[in-house]
Write an enzyme that holds these catalytic residues in place. Structure first.
Site, mmCIF file in Angstrom:
data_model
loop_
_atom_site.group_PDB
_atom_site.id
_atom_site.type_symbol
_atom_site.label_atom_id
_atom_site.label_comp_id
_atom_site.label_asym_id
_atom_site.label_seq_id
_atom_site.Cartn_x
_atom_site.Cartn_y
_atom_site.Cartn_z
ATOM 1 N N CYS A 194 36.977 3.067 15.403
ATOM 2 C CA CYS A 194 35.576 2.992 15.245
ATOM 3 C C CYS A 194 34.506 2.569 15.886
ATOM 4 O O CYS A 194 33.269 2.438 15.736
ATOM 5 C CB CYS A 194 34.756 2.286 13.511
ATOM 6 S SG CYS A 194 35.860 3.207 12.584
ATOM 7 N N PHE A 241 21.195 15.928 12.701
ATOM 8 C CA PHE A 241 20.441 15.558 11.195
ATOM 9 C C PHE A 241 19.833 17.203 11.033
ATOM 10 O O PHE A 241 18.803 18.014 11.484
ATOM 11 C CB PHE A 241 19.224 15.076 11.266
ATOM 12 C CG PHE A 241 19.496 13.360 12.405
ATOM 13 C CD1 PHE A 241 19.315 12.646 10.767
ATOM 14 C CD2 PHE A 241 19.944 13.245 12.852
ATOM 15 C CE1 PHE A 241 19.751 11.615 10.160
ATOM 16 C CE2 PHE A 241 19.995 11.555 12.682
ATOM 17 C CZ PHE A 241 19.898 11.071 11.510
ATOM 18 N N MET A 242 20.800 18.118 10.966
ATOM 19 C CA MET A 242 20.651 19.619 11.020
ATOM 20 C C MET A 242 20.798 19.642 8.801
ATOM 21 O O MET A 242 21.084 19.919 8.053
ATOM 22 C CB MET A 242 21.706 20.837 11.173
ATOM 23 C CG MET A 242 21.769 21.958 10.783
ATOM 24 S SD MET A 242 20.310 22.743 11.116
ATOM 25 C CE MET A 242 20.782 23.040 13.013
ATOM 26 N N ARG A 243 18.562 19.528 8.582
ATOM 27 C CA ARG A 243 18.316 19.206 7.955
ATOM 28 C C ARG A 243 16.569 20.676 7.656
ATOM 29 O O ARG A 243 16.223 20.075 8.824
ATOM 30 C CB ARG A 243 18.740 19.121 6.600
ATOM 31 C CG ARG A 243 17.818 17.243 7.281
ATOM 32 C CD ARG A 243 18.065 16.105 6.710
ATOM 33 N NE ARG A 243 19.317 15.309 7.384
ATOM 34 C CZ ARG A 243 19.911 14.630 6.958
ATOM 35 N NH1 ARG A 243 19.265 13.240 6.248
ATOM 36 N NH2 ARG A 243 21.380 14.119 7.333
ATOM 37 N N ASN A 244 16.305 20.589 6.974
ATOM 38 C CA ASN A 244 15.178 21.428 5.992
ATOM 39 C C ASN A 244 14.036 21.764 7.482
ATOM 40 O O ASN A 244 12.930 22.030 8.261
ATOM 41 C CB ASN A 244 14.233 19.807 6.390
ATOM 42 C CG ASN A 244 13.626 19.123 4.862
ATOM 43 O OD1 ASN A 244 14.847 20.062 3.284
ATOM 44 N ND2 ASN A 244 14.615 17.901 4.996
ATOM 45 N N GLN A 245 15.314 22.750 8.703
ATOM 46 C CA GLN A 245 15.007 23.372 9.223
ATOM 47 C C GLN A 245 14.088 22.728 10.824
ATOM 48 O O GLN A 245 13.815 23.404 11.849
ATOM 49 C CB GLN A 245 13.552 24.212 9.306
ATOM 50 C CG GLN A 245 13.479 25.107 8.249
ATOM 51 C CD GLN A 245 14.296 25.900 7.752
ATOM 52 O OE1 GLN A 245 14.308 27.699 9.092
ATOM 53 N NE2 GLN A 245 15.898 26.610 7.596
ATOM 54 N N ARG A 246 15.013 21.623 10.714
ATOM 55 C CA ARG A 246 14.887 20.782 12.237
ATOM 56 C C ARG A 246 16.354 20.375 12.251
ATOM 57 O O ARG A 246 17.222 20.381 11.523
ATOM 58 C CB ARG A 246 13.708 19.584 11.978
ATOM 59 C CG ARG A 246 12.796 20.138 11.457
ATOM 60 C CD ARG A 246 11.770 18.568 11.492
ATOM 61 N NE ARG A 246 9.879 18.836 11.226
ATOM 62 C CZ ARG A 246 9.293 18.199 11.650
ATOM 63 N NH1 ARG A 246 9.318 17.092 11.706
ATOM 64 N NH2 ARG A 246 8.172 18.205 10.968
#
Length: 291
Positions: free
Chosen positions: A123, A265-270
């Site tokens: 890891c 962090f592909m979320r909430n149009q960002r």
């Protein structure tokens, strides 16, 4: 792919009535290799992974094995595999052991494979050494030309992928890997309790379909991005890797070396672009000196 269970919720400190729920099934899969010349065939256990059996149809374990073998550099094309079959427990149930027979011409460097497997399982603890361990089997760095995708298209991906996640809709407990094109169309999706398994299944299916290398596609992942996932994408020739979660430092380092556009962090149009921003088409670029 799901198992029923009875649960009791606690809401505002009050115990509710028992009610049914569904859980994602998790079972081990052992991948065994048959290899060597015709007059001296050998068998060896390669790996044991926890996976969701049958989540993507009856061929899911075979896709998982093919994707894993390709990512590890053991096979280069689907024709390197003679057969891929379950070791049957009885007349009615397939077992959790899959035997993959390789062509006699396929040579395996077990020492290199063991070093790579150790590096992956660590890891990222060994840092740069982990990248060195996998570099030998990876292709050349990808160029920045070719596949590009609009930022507005990327922002719609999360909803499209989630709408296609059948097992997740029932359980909320599985990961997904989805293949998408420049228009943001989800072309293929695979699910599993393991993030790595979902991606192996997806690459294995693409390999079987003759689509690898995946130079004209992107891959969307439902979780975070470790360096092992970037390595699998690099092996498959994927130029754009997108995820809901965050990448690790080693994932970013490997993506930069591979020439992969890495988005998290592909979320909430960002979303955040960590490497390869030239493949993302934007309406406006705001410089540091602009307000």
């Amino acid at each position: 792919m799901v198992s029923p269970v009875i649960i009791q919720k606690v809401i505002d400190g009050a115990l509710q009535e028992p009610q049914p729920d569904l859980l994602a099934i998790e079972e081990p899969l052992e991948i065994r290799l048959g290899f060597g010349p015709i007059d001296n065939r050998q068998q060896r256990s390669l790996s044991v992974t926890m996976r969701t059996p049958g989540a993507d149809g009856p061929g899911a374990d075979q896709e998982l094995a093919l994707g894993y073998l390709y990512a590890e550099g053991i096979i280069r094309e689907a024709s390197d595999v003679v057969s891929c079959r379950h070791c049957v427990q009885d007349a009615t149930k397939q077992g959790n052991v899959l035997r993959v027979e390789l062509q006699p011409s396929v040579l395996i460097d077990w020492q290199l494979l063991e070093r790579h497997t150790y590096a992956s399982s660590s890891c990222g603890i060994c840092g740069k050494a982990s990248i060195d361990a996998v570099r030998a089997s990876c292709p050349a760095t990808m160029t920045s030309g070719g596949f590009r995708v609009d930022a507005a298209v990327l922002q719609r991906l999360s909803d499209r992928v989630q709408a296609a996640q059948r097992a997740f809709s029932y359980t909320g407990g599985v990961h997904a890997a989805a293949l998408f094109d420049a228009d943001g169309q989800v072309l293929m999706l695979r699910e599993d309790v393991g993030r790595h398994n979902a991606l192996d299944k997806l690459v294995g299916a693409a390999l079987w379909n003759g689509q690898v290398p995946l130079q004209e596609y992107g891959i969307f992942l439902s979780g975070r991005i470790g360096f092992e996932l970037v390595q699998k994408a690099w092996m498959a020739g994927v130029p754009v890797l997108v995820a809901v979660g965050a990448p690790t430092s080693l994932a970013v380092e490997m993506a930069r070396e591979a020439g992969i556009t890495l988005i998290g962090f592909m979320r909430n149009q960002r979303f955040n672009v960590y490497t390869g921003v030239e493949r993302v088409v934007v309406a406006e670029a705001i410089g540091y000196g602009n307000k």
